[in-house]
Design an enzyme around this catalytic site. Structure first.
Site, PDB file in Angstrom:
ATOM      1  N   LYS A  79       0.913  -1.184  -0.109  1.00 17.32           N
ATOM      2  CA  LYS A  79      -0.073   0.007   0.121  1.00 17.32           C
ATOM      3  C   LYS A  79       0.794   1.162  -0.088  1.00 17.32           C
ATOM      4  CE  LYS A  79      -2.723  -0.299   3.241  1.00 17.32           C
ATOM      5  NZ  LYS A  79      -1.594   0.364   3.925  1.00 17.32           N
ATOM      6  N   THR A  81       3.979   1.293  -1.229  1.00 21.61           N
ATOM      7  CA  THR A  81       4.516   1.445  -2.405  1.00 21.61           C
ATOM      8  C   THR A  81       3.735   1.952  -3.496  1.00 21.61           C
ATOM      9  OG1 THR A  81       5.606  -0.538  -1.487  1.00 21.61           O
ATOM     10  CG2 THR A  81       5.682  -0.387  -3.966  1.00 21.61           C
ATOM     11  N   ARG A 102       2.389   7.710   7.072  1.00 22.08           N
ATOM     12  CA  ARG A 102       2.337   7.494   8.473  1.00 22.08           C
ATOM     13  C   ARG A 102       3.967   7.148   8.924  1.00 22.08           C
ATOM     14  NH1 ARG A 102      -0.841   2.891  10.109  1.00 22.08           N
ATOM     15  NH2 ARG A 102      -0.765   2.432   7.772  1.00 22.08           N
ATOM     16  N   LYS A 113       9.012  -7.629  10.332  1.00 23.56           N
ATOM     17  CA  LYS A 113       8.276  -6.749   9.094  1.00 23.56           C
ATOM     18  C   LYS A 113       9.306  -5.952   8.527  1.00 23.56           C
ATOM     19  CE  LYS A 113       4.461  -4.359   7.354  1.00 23.56           C
ATOM     20  NZ  LYS A 113       3.488  -3.306   7.791  1.00 23.56           N
ATOM     21  N   ALA A 294      -3.424   0.594  12.169  1.00 22.71           N
ATOM     22  CA  ALA A 294      -4.957   0.598  11.861  1.00 22.71           C
ATOM     23  C   ALA A 294      -5.556  -0.533  12.625  1.00 22.71           C
ATOM     24  CB  ALA A 294      -4.988   0.361  10.422  1.00 22.71           C
ATOM     25  N   PHE A 322      -3.872  -0.758   6.325  1.00 22.98           N
ATOM     26  CA  PHE A 322      -4.618  -1.781   6.096  1.00 22.98           C
ATOM     27  C   PHE A 322      -5.628  -1.923   5.171  1.00 22.98           C
ATOM     28  CE2 PHE A 322      -2.837  -2.971  10.440  1.00 22.98           C
ATOM     29  CZ  PHE A 322      -1.625  -3.639   9.856  1.00 22.98           C
ATOM     30  N   PHE A 410       3.536  -8.111  -9.687  1.00 19.78           N
ATOM     31  CA  PHE A 410       4.887  -8.813  -9.342  1.00 19.78           C
ATOM     32  C   PHE A 410       5.080  -9.700 -10.659  1.00 19.78           C
ATOM     33  CE2 PHE A 410       5.218  -9.521  -4.566  1.00 19.78           C
ATOM     34  CZ  PHE A 410       4.374  -8.688  -4.139  1.00 19.78           C
ATOM     35  N   TRP A 438       7.088  -0.346  -8.630  1.00 20.85           N
ATOM     36  CA  TRP A 438       8.115  -1.238  -8.012  1.00 20.85           C
ATOM     37  C   TRP A 438       9.286  -1.246  -8.929  1.00 20.85           C
ATOM     38  CZ3 TRP A 438      11.039  -5.619  -8.707  1.00 20.85           C
ATOM     39  CH2 TRP A 438      11.755  -6.125  -7.319  1.00 20.85           C
TER      40      TRP A 438
END
Lengths: 586, 586
Positions: A79, A81, A102, A113, A294, A322, A410, A438
């Site tokens: 998200k 990204t 954030r 993570k 979130a 999220f 991807f 990406w």
């Protein structure tokens, strides 16, 4: 020219991009800001919110773009990204664009993570500052929060030790705090499971007041929630003073103002009012402000950041934490209600991987290799899992916003898989775009940018899911059914008693409903993927954040303090002592 | 022109002086620094230590001036004020001068004592930044420290829950930490007496490892000690890796390196290596770096700050915490030994008030009015109390340094009182100067400045009190007798056993002795004023700081976590929400 994200690691791309990153002075020129409005902090800077909002108060707002997602795998579906890639794509189209995201918590960054700086060519830089403390806002929140707890426990000790006369000499009245009804806790910004429950105040007369207590993660602090929703410094100060830290023995709330500590807490937070400005890898501006999770908090960057960004930029992209059931629902019914701002569009970030998981694919576990189902074409799993995407499209549409579905590409995705998602999304009335930010940065996000520009031309008939007049339990029922797809809500006796009290007390009439729920399922059970059917949402408690003005129904077994795993990220982080560079962030 | 300190409060003087305070860019020009060497943080800046020390490496050092004091009242006798006043006085004499002081802890600032920014016309500005977090070094230390504890407790949990095979899968070996022999703790930078002793890890398998633990005040962290003594970033990294966090069940040390967290801890501290530059009210430069308490830690600003300051300035003034028995002793035998630097002179700050207290005057209690003995001439009390000053003069002389006694003037001091102190000080072989920097700034400190300039022309035959070859117990005996004036030392059986172990283990051969003792008396008992006779120093424990390379004999009942009183400073602190200014700091 994009960097070769298939060969370079994120920190290597960051280092290359940082070499030409705008300085605070260059940002000032680029964004047309006045001298005093840019406050440098090393390579990055804060923006003086009060000066900028005052100078630009008559300027019309830009387009307001929200980014949300489908229910993610534990790896996250990109998200941030997508937010950064979209900004880069809009930048390539020549738009005056910016974003608000954030600040990441030290907990996840040091745990499994890793950092939350996006990835590939859609990266937030400088990555080290972004990942490790930025301009200190979370530290300020932590100190302000813990000062409140110091004040509370010391006061309980002194009231125990001193007579009314002795207290009066110090100009103190007896608050008569009920030690079994203390609401405030301590915070630390790591995953410190060992501090979830503690006994404190062990010792003698001057060693504090003995009681059970706990540490939550700093980003779950009510002060973080307040920073996210405050409109300005005065609002921040007033909200901080209204925080309920405990109840007295008669059941009346005891606030930070009662402890005479709200002013000092605000003093520690004085700089947090100013958003930090950083950059995408393609040098588009990104505001970083507030960092609530979130699942346990509002999960949005701040109203303050959006307020100045909408004045500064023609297109402003803001991220909701999220998936749409949590992040967008809170953006829609809480953040927008508090700010009065109306979004033009919401982007739903989707990956083929997550959709296959929702279709019944094997478990996705961080740190372990992805099962084959996710790396080879599998239209069956995908088609089943698309139900989750359609559910999220419908959530967004209930607000009056027509979403844009972004397929975050991807390299293992096949043409057939992408075409299938696109077909279903468009049938459901959404725009849909494949995005390769990406891999290619802004050039890869042009389709997404164009879809968003197009969507921004539509008129939005924005409407909240519920009016504030609706009683709490009815609101929760509505959210559970309309947003999560539950059959109903069950309340523990404690939760129901609290809910009744809040419903009948006019002090809580204008409070928002802030659901606390896992992000890993539409339901309260993280194991239920896809679109769970035939289930009831269990509410086990209702917390009150009187400063933020949130009533927080706690569903399932969400923890306010995550745990550090057995192979945490900190194992691989170090500093190059000749250059001072941080190594091993990812 | 000095401000009228008899009418204006410190924060008012600060505000007036801050209006013309040099910007980071102006400091760069004024101090002849290169562009990249000044790192702005809002109104203040950090100096890039590694760049500056490299560029100026061949420049000769300036004069090195230490400031210490007599045994203070609980109000403090103005050591920081004298440091800043002396810098201003030397500035008035046209010298290229600077100072290094410590960053104040949030604990005292929010509790009884208030900020430590000096006072009157000898004030550190900007006062708000100085008092409330500066450029974040203490936060960085707190986070790095607590990350170490997160790593330790999580590791204990995982080792309890997993078999050797399961650990090996995660590339972890069993450290087999002895839960009854954990040395590391948590820190917070407030006076949180309720966290002095806690039980943590209450809950189930994934709620950490249950054990007794504690929070100390952040400035007592070994990381703060390391920052104070590290020579550079590489030294910092190496020392952080050597910290002993616990012992295994065979009694072997377990370090942060064993936990694989030392690199990440250093990453959190990467910016702390750079001292912060602020200003006196007369715009002389002041470096602020490290902030250890002197009763429980080294109590000096850093070696790093002194190293660059001695290159940048012809006269560099550095402050030692508390009185000469603690602050100067540690400066002399630890800081100078570690740095290889030799002071030219030490200034002993003295007040008539404190000397009268040592002569038998009534108790001085913070927050209560001063008894009449202190506000009217009383030569009898004064003459008796001068013994304390003479004792401190002798301590300094034992190092080979001839001290300058500075009488820090109060408006209630009489000519006769001042003349008496001067006579005794000069008879004892010290220079002596009356200084009115509080009232008049640099103009009031000219006599002191001249005495210091004069003293700096003398050759110093600097010698340590003990060689590092001397065994620990012998060193403590020497310090107790020669510095404190004790008859001897008594050891608890536990402390003696530890001391013997350290003496016999060659790993500790080059460790410094870091006494932990109250600052309110030459003895371990804060109630014994003047020069206590016929007493024995009780050592109840010996802590080891293996990263800082300190062995710390704990004497008396010194606490590593102070308590918040019943009338703390935070009650009076607030923020003006229209200007953003912090109110109520003092």
């Amino acid at each position: 020219m994009a960097y070769d994200a298939t060969k370079l690691k994120d920190y290597q791309i960051a280092e290359l991009a940082e070499a030409n990153m705008p300085t605070p002075g260059q940002w000032r020129e680029k964004l047309g800001l006045e001298k005093d409005e840019v406050i440098p902090y090393g390579r990055i800077c804060k923006l003086d919110f009060m000066k900028i909002i005052d100078r630009l108060r008559n300027r019309p707002n830009g387009k307001y773009i929200n980014v949300t997602a489908i229910t993610p795998t534990p790896l996250g579906e990109g998200k941030t990204t997508t937010t950064l890639g979209l900004v880069e794509g809009l930048g390539k189209r020549g738009m005056n664009v910016g974003a608000a995201i954030r600040q990441p918590s030290g907990g996840p960054t040091m745990n499994i993570k890793g950092t939350a700086a996006g990835g590939g060519n859609a990266l937030a830089i400088p990555m080290t500052e972004f990942s490790l403390g930025l301009t200190g806002d979370i530290n300020d929140i932590m100190n302000a929060h813990n000062l409140g707890m110091v004040a509370l426990n010391a006061r309980m000790q002194h009231e125990r030790n001193y007579s009314d006369e002795e207290l009066a000499k110090r100009n103190l009245r007896r608050l008569d705090i009920d030690p079994t009804n203390v609401q405030w806790n301590w915070v630390i910004d790591f995953c410190a499971q060992g501090l979830r429950k503690i006994i404190m105040g062990i010792g003698g007369r001057t060693d504090g007041y003995m009681m059970e207590s706990k540490f939550n993660i700093a980003v779950s602090s009510e002060l973080m929630a307040i920073l996210a929703v405050a409109r300005d410094l005065q609002d921040l100060r007033e909200r901080i003073g209204k925080i309920i830290v405990a109840y007295d023995k008669k059941g009346n709330p005891v606030t930070t103002e009662d402890l005479e500590v709200a002013g000092a807490m605000t003093a520690f937070m004085r700089n947090t009012i100013n958003p930090t400005l950083i950059s995408t890898a393609e040098y588009q501006p990104v505001l970083v402000h507030a960092g609530p999770f979130a699942n346990i908090a509002i999960g949005q960057s701040s109203i303050i950041a959006d307020r100045i960004a909408l004045k500064m930029f023609d297109y402003h992209v803001t991220e909701s934490g999220f998936a749409a059931d949590i992040g967008f629902e809170k953006f829609w019914n809480v953040k927008c209600r508090f700010s009065g701002l109306v979004p033009n569009v919401s982007v739903i970030t989707t990956t083929i991987r997550a959709l296959k998981m929702h279709g019944g694919g094997p478990k996705v576990v961080p740190g372990r290799p992805l099962p084959e189902e996710y790396t080879r074409q599998n239209l069956e799993l995908l088609e089943k899992g698309i139900a989750n995407l359609l559910h999220h499209i419908n959530i967004v549409k209930k607000s009056g916003v027509i979403p844009v579905v972004c397929i975050n590409a991807f390299y293992t995705d096949t043409k057939e898989e992408i075409a299938m998602v696109r077909r279903y999304a468009e049938q459901a009335g959404a725009r849909c775009a494949l995005s390769e930010h990406w891999l290619k940065g802004g050039e890869g996000a042009l389709e997404l940018a164009d879809a968003v520009i197009d969507a921004c031309n539509e008129k939005v008939d924005f409407k909240y899911l519920y009016p504030l007049e609706m009683p709490l339990r009815q609101r929760v029922e509505l959210i559970a059914k309309e947003v999560y797809g539950a059959d109903g809500v069950s309340w523990t006796p404690e939760a129901e008693a609290k809910a009744k009290m809040f419903e009948s007390n006019p002090a809580y009439a204008d409070f928002a409903t802030m659901m606390v729920k896992t992000h890993l399922s539409l339901s309260h059970d993280p194991n239920l993927k896809g679109v769970p059917k035939g289930w009831v949402l269990p509410v086990r408690d209702v917390l009150v954040f009187a400063g933020a003005k949130f009533l927080c129904p706690m569903t399932g077994s969400i923890m306010m303090m995550p745990g550090t795993g057995s192979d945490p990220a900190f194992r691989r982080i170090d500093v190059d002592t000749t250059t001072g560079k941080v190594l091993g962030l990812f």
